[in-house]
Design an enzyme around this catalytic site. Structure first.
Site, short mmCIF file in Angstrom:
data_model
loop_
_atom_site.label_atom_id
_atom_site.label_comp_id
_atom_site.label_asym_id
_atom_site.label_seq_id
_atom_site.Cartn_x
_atom_site.Cartn_y
_atom_site.Cartn_z
N PRO A 148 -0.12 8.95 -1.91
CA PRO A 148 0.39 9.95 -2.86
C PRO A 148 1.39 10.89 -2.19
O PRO A 148 1.05 11.52 -1.18
CB PRO A 148 -0.88 10.71 -3.28
N ASP A 187 -10.91 9.40 6.97
CA ASP A 187 -10.63 10.14 8.20
C ASP A 187 -11.16 11.57 8.08
O ASP A 187 -11.38 12.06 6.97
CB ASP A 187 -9.12 10.19 8.47
N LYS A 213 -21.58 -4.66 5.13
CA LYS A 213 -20.76 -4.26 3.97
C LYS A 213 -20.52 -5.44 3.03
O LYS A 213 -20.60 -5.29 1.80
CB LYS A 213 -19.44 -3.67 4.43
N HIS A 217 -13.25 -0.20 15.55
CA HIS A 217 -12.94 1.08 14.93
C HIS A 217 -12.50 2.07 16.02
O HIS A 217 -13.04 2.05 17.14
CB HIS A 217 -14.17 1.62 14.20
N PRO A 218 -11.50 2.92 15.73
CA PRO A 218 -11.04 3.88 16.74
C PRO A 218 -12.17 4.70 17.36
O PRO A 218 -12.09 5.08 18.53
CB PRO A 218 -10.07 4.77 15.95
N GLU A 277 0.84 -1.20 0.00
CA GLU A 277 0.00 0.00 0.00
C GLU A 277 0.87 1.25 0.00
O GLU A 277 1.86 1.33 0.73
CB GLU A 277 -0.92 0.00 1.22
#
Length: 381
Positions: free
Chosen positions: A25, A114, A205, A158-159, A22
């Site tokens: 950019p 985020d 999902k 999840h955070p 991964e």
């Protein structure tokens, strides 16, 4: 354009252990050029099954993400482009999917994303896309089964669902103990009730059309193993790929794990502290820990290994080389350079240059340190 291959099909067709990488950019044109050169070296040394390109913090790199995705395709790699709900409109998503489809890219990752930099919490820009589930449904409605859709899975929760608890460690359930974060005297955990909701959302999902789950970073293989078992019990049967964060520096590691509220096993935390801020030692420790994780992940049947490379190559290749001897092919010139060096690992600022394996002497020394610390921690618990 030549059609790519969906990741779910690649996984089904591939029998040996595979890796994927991964990238994000870069901020500068020079950074982009360096990364493109790195892709070529990684392709030669240890070809990935696929390569992810992130959407950028707060949806800030949309154009560059698309450009990088198409460049990966031109290089002969299988790109997996991230899409987020942050700062995007229906038109943005429609255009991005149309562009990659016209260019034969068949893999995307659907994420909420985020909060934008400076924002206290995440808020939807377009009410059509309030969460990753909305993206999955949209992609399937507009494009049928053309795309392999990957989604995120969170072994520790999840955070946003990880909170400080006033319970003592002994009062946590066995499952909570495996995913809790210890921070001094404080304990942070996604409770069993919240975790059940997390699994229900992940199943939604997948039921909506997601083909593959890629996990958030974790540093304890037992946590991943428990997550996979819980997901299977919840009726989720698709591949769950472990996401492996490559530890590069103490400060960066601390920042990432604090931001994501990540569980750090006591032995690893103690070993990093013992490096006393020496990033060369931390990097070598990260290689050793990463290799140990990879071996265990393979042993418990992980479908493959997804590396969060931080746009670097040497540590990632060193982890694979240690865990899977013979899988990485290093250039002959780089090998001789490494053999002549006591560490084989240049300063972090020169990571743009192709080099050979990190020095085995350094890694062996760190391995001994890690083993000693692990032994002492186990004796004290």
């Amino acid at each position: 354009a030549q059609q790519g291959v969906k990741i779910c099909d690649l996984i089904a067709q591939t029998k040996e252990t595979w890796v994927s990488y991964e990238f994000f950019p870069p901020r500068s044109e020079t950074g982009v050029k360096n990364l493109e050169a790195r892709w070529g070296r990684l392709k030669e040394a240890c070809p990935p099954l696929f390569a992810d390109v992130t959407w950028g913090a707060g949806g800030s790199t949309t154009v560059l993400t698309l450009e990088m995705t198409l460049k990966l395709k031109a290089l002969g790699l299988e790109p997996n482009m991230h899409l987020t709900c942050t700062n995007v409109s229906r038109e943005n998503v429609t255009t991005a999917l149309k562009t990659v489809r016209e260019n034969g890219v068949r893999n995307v990752v659907a994420l909420r994303g985020d909060p934008p930099v400076g924002a206290a919490k995440w808020e939807a820009t377009d009410q059509s896309f309030t969460c990753a589930l909305d993206l999955v449904k949209f992609i399937r409605r507009e494009h049928g089964d053309f795309f392999n859709v990957s989604v995120a899975g969170y072994p520790e929760g999840h955070p946003d669902k990880i909170f400080e608890t006033d319970r003592k460690f002994e009062e946590l359930s066995e499952a909570e103990k495996l995913r809790c974060r210890l921070d001094g005297d404080k304990i942070f955990v996604c409770s069993d009730a919240d975790f059940e909701g997390e699994l229900a959302y992940l199943k939604a999902k997948v039921d909506a059309g997601a083909d593959v789950v890629i996990t958030q970073m974790f540093f304890d293989v037992d946590t991943y193993d428990a997550f996979v078992k819980a997901a299977r019990n919840a009726g989720i049967s698709c591949p769950i790929i472990p996401g492996i964060m490559v530890i590069q520096a103490a400060a960066g590691f601390q920042k990432m794990t604090n931001f994501c509220k990540t569980r750090v096993p006591p032995a690893l935390a103690t070993a990093i502290a013992a490096c006393d801020g020496d990033d060369a030692l931390v990097k070598a420790l990260g290689i050793q820990h990463g290799a140990d994780m990879v071996k265990r992940l393979i042993a418990i049947g992980a479908p493959g290994l997804h590396f969060y490379t931080l746009n670097l190559e040497k540590s990632t290749l060193a982890i694979v080389d240690q865990a899977l001897p013979g899988k990485v092919v290093f250039p002959a010139a780089a090998e001789s350079t490494a053999a002549a060096s006591s560490t084989g690992e240049p300063a972090a600022s020169s990571d743009d240059k192709p080099r050979g394996k990190p020095g085995l002497v350094t890694v062996a020394a760190i391995a001994a340190l890690f083993a000693a610390v692990l032994f002492s921690v186990r004796r004290s618990t």
